[in-house]
Design a protein around this motif. Structure first.
Motif, short mmCIF file in Angstrom:
data_model
loop_
_atom_site.label_atom_id
_atom_site.label_comp_id
_atom_site.label_asym_id
_atom_site.label_seq_id
_atom_site.Cartn_x
_atom_site.Cartn_y
_atom_site.Cartn_z
N TYR A 1 0.88 -1.34 -0.01
CA TYR A 1 -0.02 -0.14 -0.06
C TYR A 1 0.84 1.37 -0.03
N VAL A 2 0.69 2.08 -1.01
CA VAL A 2 1.43 3.48 -1.10
C VAL A 2 0.15 4.20 -0.68
N SER A 3 0.46 5.06 0.24
CA SER A 3 -0.46 6.12 1.00
C SER A 3 -0.14 7.42 0.20
N GLU A 4 -1.10 8.47 0.34
CA GLU A 4 -0.88 9.67 -0.16
C GLU A 4 0.18 10.34 0.63
N CYS A 5 0.32 10.23 1.76
CA CYS A 5 1.48 10.62 2.64
C CYS A 5 2.74 10.13 2.27
N ASP A 6 2.77 8.83 1.91
CA ASP A 6 4.09 8.41 1.19
C ASP A 6 4.67 9.09 0.06
N ILE A 7 3.63 9.45 -0.67
CA ILE A 7 3.79 9.96 -1.94
C ILE A 7 4.35 11.46 -1.88
#
Lengths: 216, 229
Positions: A60-66
């Motif tokens: 899972y790649v979250s909005e925050c990660d990006i």
């Protein structure tokens, strides 16, 4: 290390989802409670976020990660490099905030790493998608290629009808006498003549043997 | 530059995409008549565009599965570009709410090995097509065969190759240019078909068996007899 290696390839039981410990209190897992998917937590799941019973892994790649920078790329590379026979999926949060970075993320995940990417609007959407991924294994997949069991006879007939001067009637007559494309191709004009007449016999023979190669 | 083949039916539905491919990306775009409205970016990869709404509509499921199966029959790799809809004025439309049906479609596509790419519109789709064609080119799968087939006899041979099962347009072109005659193809070994047609071993084997397949005249004449009786 042995344990870690083992958990990389653990397949949860049918209809279950193996979930990394860090997701315990998440809204994603809470939404999963509403669907017929059972969640098992596993502290050893470090590289992937979820293991599905149909031998699929999810990261899972979250909005925050990006938005936070490039650290997510290292996570993705580690995920890609982990050896396993699982199909590896990446769920990416595509929101109004992360949208502008999305083409870059997609390029990295799909073109550079060769992984499959699916988009979600947030954790609730992700739980709905994950539950469909889990349930998809019990359904017949209408997109899976089915080539076996196709009868070739009508297909051969339609290829024979591509020969010059040959319609359905002559094609049937040819196959009655020669049975395969190769036999029609290798028949001498004299052998074809009683079946399709002299002129078409010559056309057919010429069509097969006249040169087609040579660059324009 | 990269080479992309486009079915003529794509022209009217994707004017901006075509313009972007040619002018912005300098791709060499060849329009031809394929068996569906899709793009070919390599000898093994076909790409189709669909809107998110089309994947979410239950009445589209059957048509979509027929399209995907048809592409999978003649291409080793099938890719769908899923495009977000724009409203008429060109602004961003309402955010898309995935339904359970939409999610089940996406899940089924992924598990069937279909590659999915996500696009916000025709400009982005053009960029994705070019990126795919480049990647395939780097892997030695790019479209390298001459796209022109001149002369009536060569055209007829191409049409015959296209009517062979599981053969895509690029492989048919490869066979037109790389075999001396149709007879040479028909009498070739599996290895020769694989090499000169630039196709996978299993496809070449299937073709080899098809060319030698002995028809049962009862089976092929039955449908007509049934119709006329």
């Amino acid at each position: 290390m042995a344990d870690k290696g083992a958990s990389l390839t653990v397949v949860p039981p049918y209809g279950h989802l193996l979930c990394a410990d860090r997701w315990r209190e998440s809204s994603l897992v809470q939404s999963l409670a509403a669907v017929p998917v059972k969640t098992i937590f596993d502290g050893d799941l470090t590289v992937a976020d979820f293991h599905l019973s149909n031998r699929t892994k999810v990261l899972y790649v979250s909005e925050c990660d990006i938005i936070a920078g490039n650290a997510y790329k290292r996570k993705l590379v580690r995920y890609r490099n982990a050896s396993s026979s699982f199909q590896k999926l990446v769920l990416v949060e595509k929101t109004r905030l992360s949208e502008q970075y999305f083409p870059t993320v997609q390029k990295f995940v799909v073109f550079d790493l060769g992984l499959s990417l699916l988009t979600v609007g947030g954790q609730t959407e992700a739980s709905q998608l994950i539950s469909q991924l889990v349930q998809s294994e019990s359904r017949e997949n209408c997109f899976r290629a089915r080539s076996a069991g196709r009868l070739w006879d009508p297909l051969v007939l339609s290829v024979v009808q591509q020969l010059p001067g040959v319609g359905r009637v002559k094609a049937l007559a040819l196959l009655k006498n020669f049975s395969s494309l190769q036999q029609i191709c290798n028949a001498a004009p004299a052998a074809l003549e009683p079946v399709v007449g002299q002129s078409v016999a010559e056309q057919i023979h010429g069509f097969f043997h006249k040169t087609t190669a040579g660059r324009p | 530059t990269v080479c992309i083949l486009v079915d003529s039916r794509c022209l009217s539905s994707a004017v901006d995409l075509m313009t972007s491919l040619r002018q912005r990306h300098g791709a060499s775009v060849h329009v031809c008549s394929l068996d569906g409205s899709y793009f070919i970016v390599s000898s093994r990869m076909a790409v189709e565009r669909h809107s998110q709404a089309a994947l979410a509509a239950a009445q589209n499921r059957k048509r979509l599965s027929e399209r995907v199966s048809a592409l999978q029959a003649s291409f080793d790799r099938v890719c769908l570009i899923v495009e977000r809809e724009r409203n008429k004025t060109g602004g961003a439309s309402r955010p898309f709410q995935p339904t359970r049906f939409y999610d089940s479609t996406v899940a089924a596509l992924v598990s069937a090995g279909v590659r999915l790419l996500w696009s916000d519109g025709e400009e982005q789709s053009a960029a994705l097509l070019v990126e795919l064609a480049r990647l395939e080119q780097r892997k030695g799968q790019g479209i390298a065969v001459p796209l022109q087939v001149k002369g009536q006899h060569r055209q007829q041979a191409l049409q015959l190759y296209l009517s062979l099962p599981s053969i895509n347009y690029i492989q048919a072109l490869n066979m037109s240019h790389n075999f001396l005659s149709v007879a040479q193809l028909i009498n070739s070994s599996v290895e020769e078909i694989q090499q000169r047609g630039r196709m996978s071993r299993s496809r070449a084997e299937e073709m080899y068996r098809f060319l030698r397949y002995s028809c049962d005249s009862f089976l092929i004449s039955t449908p007509k007899a049934a119709k006329t009786s």
